[in-house]
Design a protein around this motif. Structure first.
Motif, PDB file in Angstrom:
ATOM      1  N   MET A  26       0.860  -1.050  -0.224  1.00  0.00           N
ATOM      2  CA  MET A  26      -0.179   0.119   0.070  1.00  0.00           C
ATOM      3  C   MET A  26       1.016   1.144  -0.030  1.00  0.00           C
ATOM      4  O   MET A  26       1.660   1.419   0.779  1.00  0.00           O
ATOM      5  CB  MET A  26      -0.806  -0.191   1.559  1.00  0.00           C
ATOM      6  N   SER A  27       0.531   2.185  -1.115  1.00  0.00           N
ATOM      7  CA  SER A  27       1.576   3.372  -1.103  1.00  0.00           C
ATOM      8  C   SER A  27       1.040   4.286   0.030  1.00  0.00           C
ATOM      9  O   SER A  27      -0.057   4.247   0.440  1.00  0.00           O
ATOM     10  CB  SER A  27       1.401   4.044  -2.456  1.00  0.00           C
ATOM     11  N   SER A  28       1.673   5.225   0.439  1.00  0.00           N
ATOM     12  CA  SER A  28       1.515   6.334   1.456  1.00  0.00           C
ATOM     13  C   SER A  28       0.404   7.250   0.893  1.00  0.00           C
ATOM     14  O   SER A  28      -0.651   7.484   1.697  1.00  0.00           O
ATOM     15  CB  SER A  28       2.827   7.209   1.543  1.00  0.00           C
ATOM     16  N   GLN A  29      -0.165   7.375  -0.570  1.00  0.00           N
ATOM     17  CA  GLN A  29      -1.053   8.182  -1.015  1.00  0.00           C
ATOM     18  C   GLN A  29      -2.376   7.188  -0.687  1.00  0.00           C
ATOM     19  O   GLN A  29      -3.368   7.806  -0.203  1.00  0.00           O
ATOM     20  CB  GLN A  29      -1.119   8.559  -2.450  1.00  0.00           C
ATOM     21  N   GLU A  30      -2.246   6.149  -0.832  1.00  0.00           N
ATOM     22  CA  GLU A  30      -3.443   5.318  -0.671  1.00  0.00           C
ATOM     23  C   GLU A  30      -3.770   5.180   0.713  1.00  0.00           C
ATOM     24  O   GLU A  30      -5.047   5.202   1.139  1.00  0.00           O
ATOM     25  CB  GLU A  30      -3.228   3.665  -1.047  1.00  0.00           C
ATOM     26  N   LEU A  31      -2.776   5.116   1.511  1.00  0.00           N
ATOM     27  CA  LEU A  31      -3.086   5.217   3.140  1.00  0.00           C
ATOM     28  C   LEU A  31      -3.687   6.391   3.555  1.00  0.00           C
ATOM     29  O   LEU A  31      -4.682   6.257   4.504  1.00  0.00           O
ATOM     30  CB  LEU A  31      -1.633   4.831   3.866  1.00  0.00           C
ATOM     31  N   LYS A  51      -5.295   8.340   1.760  1.00  0.00           N
ATOM     32  CA  LYS A  51      -6.886   8.424   1.247  1.00  0.00           C
ATOM     33  C   LYS A  51      -7.770   7.509   1.908  1.00  0.00           C
ATOM     34  O   LYS A  51      -9.066   7.971   2.613  1.00  0.00           O
ATOM     35  CB  LYS A  51      -7.054   7.927  -0.216  1.00  0.00           C
ATOM     36  N   PHE A  52      -7.441   6.454   2.376  1.00  0.00           N
ATOM     37  CA  PHE A  52      -8.232   5.752   3.474  1.00  0.00           C
ATOM     38  C   PHE A  52      -8.522   6.417   4.676  1.00  0.00           C
ATOM     39  O   PHE A  52      -9.403   6.184   5.352  1.00  0.00           O
ATOM     40  CB  PHE A  52      -7.318   4.331   3.676  1.00  0.00           C
ATOM     41  N   LEU A  53      -7.413   6.863   5.388  1.00  0.00           N
ATOM     42  CA  LEU A  53      -7.653   7.459   6.456  1.00  0.00           C
ATOM     43  C   LEU A  53      -8.389   8.530   6.454  1.00  0.00           C
ATOM     44  O   LEU A  53      -9.278   8.839   7.284  1.00  0.00           O
ATOM     45  CB  LEU A  53      -6.101   7.988   7.043  1.00  0.00           C
ATOM     46  N   ALA A  91     -11.999   7.410   6.163  1.00  0.00           N
ATOM     47  CA  ALA A  91     -12.186   6.858   7.452  1.00  0.00           C
ATOM     48  C   ALA A  91     -12.705   8.071   8.539  1.00  0.00           C
ATOM     49  O   ALA A  91     -13.836   8.059   9.151  1.00  0.00           O
ATOM     50  CB  ALA A  91     -11.324   5.826   8.030  1.00  0.00           C
ATOM     51  N   LEU A  92     -11.954   8.962   8.501  1.00  0.00           N
ATOM     52  CA  LEU A  92     -12.183  10.207   9.589  1.00  0.00           C
ATOM     53  C   LEU A  92     -13.449  11.015   8.978  1.00  0.00           C
ATOM     54  O   LEU A  92     -14.254  11.494   9.838  1.00  0.00           O
ATOM     55  CB  LEU A  92     -10.959  11.019   9.400  1.00  0.00           C
ATOM     56  N   VAL A  93     -13.713  11.197   7.755  1.00  0.00           N
ATOM     57  CA  VAL A  93     -14.875  11.940   7.306  1.00  0.00           C
ATOM     58  C   VAL A  93     -16.009  11.015   7.599  1.00  0.00           C
ATOM     59  O   VAL A  93     -17.129  11.693   7.949  1.00  0.00           O
ATOM     60  CB  VAL A  93     -14.673  12.158   5.715  1.00  0.00           C
ATOM     61  N   GLU A  94     -15.813   9.930   7.470  1.00  0.00           N
ATOM     62  CA  GLU A  94     -17.198   9.035   7.644  1.00  0.00           C
ATOM     63  C   GLU A  94     -17.381   9.253   9.038  1.00  0.00           C
ATOM     64  O   GLU A  94     -18.727   9.001   9.670  1.00  0.00           O
ATOM     65  CB  GLU A  94     -16.824   7.431   7.193  1.00  0.00           C
TER      66      GLU A  94
END
Length: 74
Positions: free
Chosen positions: A1-6, A8-10, A13-16
């Motif tokens: 997993m690249s840092s950009q994908e991480l 985006k995921f975080l 998750a925070l917005v949700e």
């Protein structure tokens, strides 16, 4: 997993998390607590649960039996 994908995921998750109402978050937390295993199963596996299931009927039967000294007097 690249840092950009991480990132985006975080961010997703925070917005949700922020978008859900506080009451709903509390309700979900309460549900997670209720679904959690008992402490002895969580820490020691299924062995204590199996022993409890095996011994419960014996304890139930012993609780209903009269004391032995009543049998010896008769």
């Amino acid at each position: 997993m690249s840092s950009q994908e991480l990132i985006k995921f975080l961010t997703r998750a925070l917005v949700e998390y922020v978008d859900t109402p506080a009451a709903e978050r509390k309700k979900q937390k309460q549900m997670r607590k209720m679904q959690r295993d008992e402490w002895h199963v969580h820490w020691f596996g299924l062995v204590p649960a199996a022993l409890t299931m095996m011994l419960r009927p014996m304890v139930h039967l012993l609780g209903k039996m009269p004391p032995l000294n009543k049998w010896l007097r008769a």
